[in-house]
Design an enzyme around this catalytic site. Structure first.
Site, PDB file in Angstrom:
ATOM      1  CB  CYS A   1      -0.846  -0.053   1.148  1.00 19.76           C
ATOM      2  SG  CYS A   1      -2.107  -1.251   1.093  1.00 19.76           S
TER       3      CYS A   1
ATOM      4  CG  HIS B   1      -3.171   3.804   3.192  1.00 19.60           C
ATOM      5  ND1 HIS B   1      -3.503   3.428   1.750  1.00 19.60           N
ATOM      6  CD2 HIS B   1      -3.361   2.479   3.612  1.00 19.60           C
ATOM      7  CE1 HIS B   1      -3.800   2.377   1.662  1.00 19.60           C
ATOM      8  NE2 HIS B   1      -3.699   1.595   2.783  1.00 19.60           N
TER       9      HIS B   1
ATOM     10  CG  ASN C   1      -6.650  -0.416   1.340  1.00 22.97           C
ATOM     11  OD1 ASN C   1      -6.001   0.119   0.448  1.00 22.97           O
ATOM     12  ND2 ASN C   1      -5.909  -0.913   2.441  1.00 22.97           N
TER      13      ASN C   1
HETATM   14  O1  UT7 Z   1      -3.839  -1.116   3.727  1.00 25.38           O
HETATM   15  C1  UT7 Z   1      -2.998  -1.869   4.535  1.00 25.38           C
HETATM   16  C2  UT7 Z   1      -3.460  -1.675   6.000  1.00 25.38           C
HETATM   17  N1  UT7 Z   1      -4.727  -2.362   6.440  1.00 25.38           N
HETATM   18  C3  UT7 Z   1      -5.181  -2.072   7.431  1.00 25.38           C
HETATM   19  O2  UT7 Z   1      -4.802  -0.933   7.967  1.00 25.38           O
HETATM   20  C4  UT7 Z   1      -6.347  -2.821   7.955  1.00 25.38           C
HETATM   21  C5  UT7 Z   1      -6.518  -2.667   9.432  1.00 25.38           C
HETATM   22  N2  UT7 Z   1      -7.481  -3.229  10.120  1.00 25.38           N
HETATM   23  C6  UT7 Z   1      -8.970  -3.168  10.166  1.00 25.38           C
HETATM   24  O3  UT7 Z   1      -9.118  -2.044   9.295  1.00 25.38           O
HETATM   25  C7  UT7 Z   1      -9.619  -3.975  11.065  1.00 25.38           C
HETATM   26  O4  UT7 Z   1      -8.769  -4.335  11.843  1.00 25.38           O
HETATM   27  C8  UT7 Z   1     -10.459  -4.658  10.330  1.00 25.38           C
HETATM   28  C9  UT7 Z   1     -11.748  -3.836   9.531  1.00 25.38           C
HETATM   29  C10 UT7 Z   1     -10.042  -5.545   9.271  1.00 25.38           C
HETATM   30  C11 UT7 Z   1     -11.392  -5.417  11.152  1.00 25.38           C
HETATM   31  O5  UT7 Z   1     -12.097  -4.835  12.262  1.00 25.38           O
HETATM   32  P1  UT7 Z   1     -11.782  -5.191  13.830  1.00 25.38           P
HETATM   33  O6  UT7 Z   1     -12.803  -3.852  14.348  1.00 25.38           O
HETATM   34  O7  UT7 Z   1     -10.327  -5.208  14.111  1.00 25.38           O
HETATM   35  O8  UT7 Z   1     -12.440  -6.685  13.920  1.00 25.38           O
HETATM   36  P2  UT7 Z   1     -11.711  -7.891  14.381  1.00 25.38           P
HETATM   37  O9  UT7 Z   1     -10.924  -8.390  13.092  1.00 25.38           O
HETATM   38  O10 UT7 Z   1     -11.136  -7.906  15.807  1.00 25.38           O
HETATM   39  O11 UT7 Z   1     -13.034  -8.763  14.173  1.00 25.38           O
HETATM   40  C12 UT7 Z   1     -14.203  -8.510  15.098  1.00 25.38           C
HETATM   41  C13 UT7 Z   1     -15.345  -9.641  14.789  1.00 25.38           C
HETATM   42  C14 UT7 Z   1     -14.877 -10.695  14.859  1.00 25.38           C
HETATM   43  O12 UT7 Z   1     -15.730 -11.703  15.107  1.00 25.38           O
HETATM   44  P3  UT7 Z   1     -15.652 -12.397  16.763  1.00 25.38           P
HETATM   45  O13 UT7 Z   1     -14.469 -13.226  16.689  1.00 25.38           O
HETATM   46  O14 UT7 Z   1     -15.532 -11.388  17.630  1.00 25.38           O
HETATM   47  O15 UT7 Z   1     -17.162 -13.302  16.649  1.00 25.38           O
HETATM   48  C15 UT7 Z   1     -14.841 -11.186  13.062  1.00 25.38           C
HETATM   49  O16 UT7 Z   1     -14.873 -12.266  12.886  1.00 25.38           O
HETATM   50  O17 UT7 Z   1     -15.912  -9.371  13.617  1.00 25.38           O
HETATM   51  C16 UT7 Z   1     -16.066 -10.437  12.589  1.00 25.38           C
HETATM   52  N3  UT7 Z   1     -15.563  -9.785  11.463  1.00 25.38           N
HETATM   53  C17 UT7 Z   1     -16.883  -9.531  10.692  1.00 25.38           C
HETATM   54  N4  UT7 Z   1     -17.931  -9.541  10.929  1.00 25.38           N
HETATM   55  C18 UT7 Z   1     -18.942  -8.991   9.885  1.00 25.38           C
HETATM   56  C19 UT7 Z   1     -14.518  -9.710  10.727  1.00 25.38           C
HETATM   57  N5  UT7 Z   1     -15.026  -9.252   9.300  1.00 25.38           N
HETATM   58  C20 UT7 Z   1     -16.227  -9.116   9.393  1.00 25.38           C
HETATM   59  C21 UT7 Z   1     -17.174  -8.719   8.305  1.00 25.38           C
HETATM   60  N6  UT7 Z   1     -18.550  -8.687   8.530  1.00 25.38           N
HETATM   61  N7  UT7 Z   1     -16.674  -8.077   7.067  1.00 25.38           N
END
Ligand code: UT7
Length: 329
Positions: free
Chosen positions: A119, A256, A286
């Site tokens: 990225c 970004h 993104n």
């Molecule tokens: O460009 C390169 C850099 N990339 C980034 O900067 C991305 C950085 N990360 C993020 O933006 C966030 O971590 C995400 C948007 C990817 C995820 O958000 P989060 O608040 O960190 O969620 P999490 O990964 O801790 O997941 C929380 C819950 C999980 O369920 P449980 O285990 O709590 O039951 C996931 O399975 O949300 C669930 N989950 C979803 N639910 C509905 C993960 N993706 C989804 C989804 N829809 N698309």
């Protein structure tokens, strides 16, 4: 007596961008994986993303963004002496996407190469072009960030497929006595390789038939999130202190576009109201290397960013790679 040569800056002479026509909404994705429009908006700020159509390649997007930037700058393709494409989704293994774009534009003969910094590719490319111009080697450069990241997504992985989109942005840099790019600070730490990666390749092998090893992006999202927020805090501080600037000097933050919550955290650190921050993640998702130049072009063309204003650009991506560019537009 000989006068000292004037300092030469790389100045943005024109910007351009291009998004593929097809739009994929959060509701469209909710039909494919267990997610919802509400979850995606709340956790990422994304409402929709653009997706390249079948046969539409990174070089097609890069060409169109580059063509528009040249037009905005009033520069002919034949004047370009250096063409760099930041991309992690090249059309082919080789030749580079930059060579393909060069030929499409009719800039044949100039130096052309790709930079893969995930990225962060566009800012890496910008910092390289800046060095060439400062050194006096090159007078006109075309720098493009372009991606078709949706081509390597696992559409059954809700943790990644909702995040990314396709697009390209470009700038024409010209040698100028007036201040343009003031500083760039680029970094990488390969220790974080496995938090955000696509674990296939030429030398490591394509491994297409092995379980969990298809051509797809793998990410431990919440870990990436934590490091991204901390690192971007540090990188904006680095840019400000290297230039002895107070945070109030920045007219626009062009971050970004990975996640609105990360953008808001950086803006808070800079004490910047969100109306001084360029946000496109809601409509583009993104777009990796495309994200910052797309946001810049949109802000220039909408009249938000004005000549003479001070812009802070920052990126973070796989590698990890990260960095900033401070420039007077
Ligand atoms: O460009 C390169 C850099 N990339 C980034 O900067 C991305 C950085 N990360 C993020 O933006 C966030 O971590 C995400 C948007 C990817 C995820 O958000 P989060 O608040 O960190 O969620 P999490 O990964 O801790 O997941 C929380 C819950 C999980 O369920 P449980 O285990 O709590 O039951 C996931 O399975 O949300 C669930 N989950 C979803 N639910 C509905 C993960 N993706 C989804 C989804 N829809 N698309």
């Amino acid at each position: 007596m000989t006068q000292p040569a004037p300092r030469v800056f790389a100045r943005i002479a024109g910007t351009g961008s291009f998004l593929p026509e097809t739009v994929l909404s959060n509701d469209d994705l909710a039909k494919r994986v267990d997610t919802s429009d509400e979850w995606i908006r709340e956790r990422t700020g994304i409402h929709q993303r653009h997706v390249a159509s079948a046969g539409q390649t990174t070089s097609d997007l890069a060409f169109e963004a580059g063509r528009r930037a040249l037009e905005a700058a009033g520069v002919a393709a034949s004047e370009v002496q250096l063409l760099i494409v930041g991309t992690t989704t090249p059309d082919l293994i080789f030749p580079s996407t930059a060579c393909i774009v060069q030929h499409k534009l009719g800039a044949n003969g100039c130096m052309a190469f790709d930079v893969n910094a995930a990225c962060s590719g566009f800012l890496y490319a910008l910092s390289i072009a800046d060095q060439f111009i400062r050194a006096g080697t090159v007078k006109t450069a075309l720098v493009i960030g372009a991606e078709t990241l949706t081509r390597m997504l696992d559409w059954s992985d809700r943790g990644t497929c909702v995040l990314f989109g396709d697009g390209a942005g470009a700038v024409v840099l010209k040698a100028d006595e007036e201040t343009g790019i003031i500083s760039t600070h680029m970094h990488a730490d390969g220790a974080y390789q496995k938090l955000l990666w696509n674990p296939v390749g030429v030398s490591a092998g394509f491994k297409l038939d092995e379980e969990n090893a298809g051509v797809r992006v793998l990410m431990t999202g919440n870990e990436v999130f934590k490091v991204a927020v901390k690192t971007l805090d540090a990188v904006v501080e680095e840019a400000l202190s290297a230039n002895e600037l107070d945070r109030s000097a920045i007219d626009w933050l062009i971050p970004h576009q990975a996640n609105l919550r990360i953008i808001q955290a950086t803006a808070k650190r800079l004490n910047m109201p969100m109306d001084r921050v360029v946000v496109t993640v809601d409509r583009h998702g993104n777009t990796s290397s495309g994200s910052v130049p797309l946001a810049l072009d949109e802000a220039v063309r909408s009249g938000k960013v004005q000549r003479g204003q001070l812009l802070l650009l920052e990126v973070f991506g796989g590698g990890f790679t990260w960095g900033s560019a401070l420039l007077r537009y």
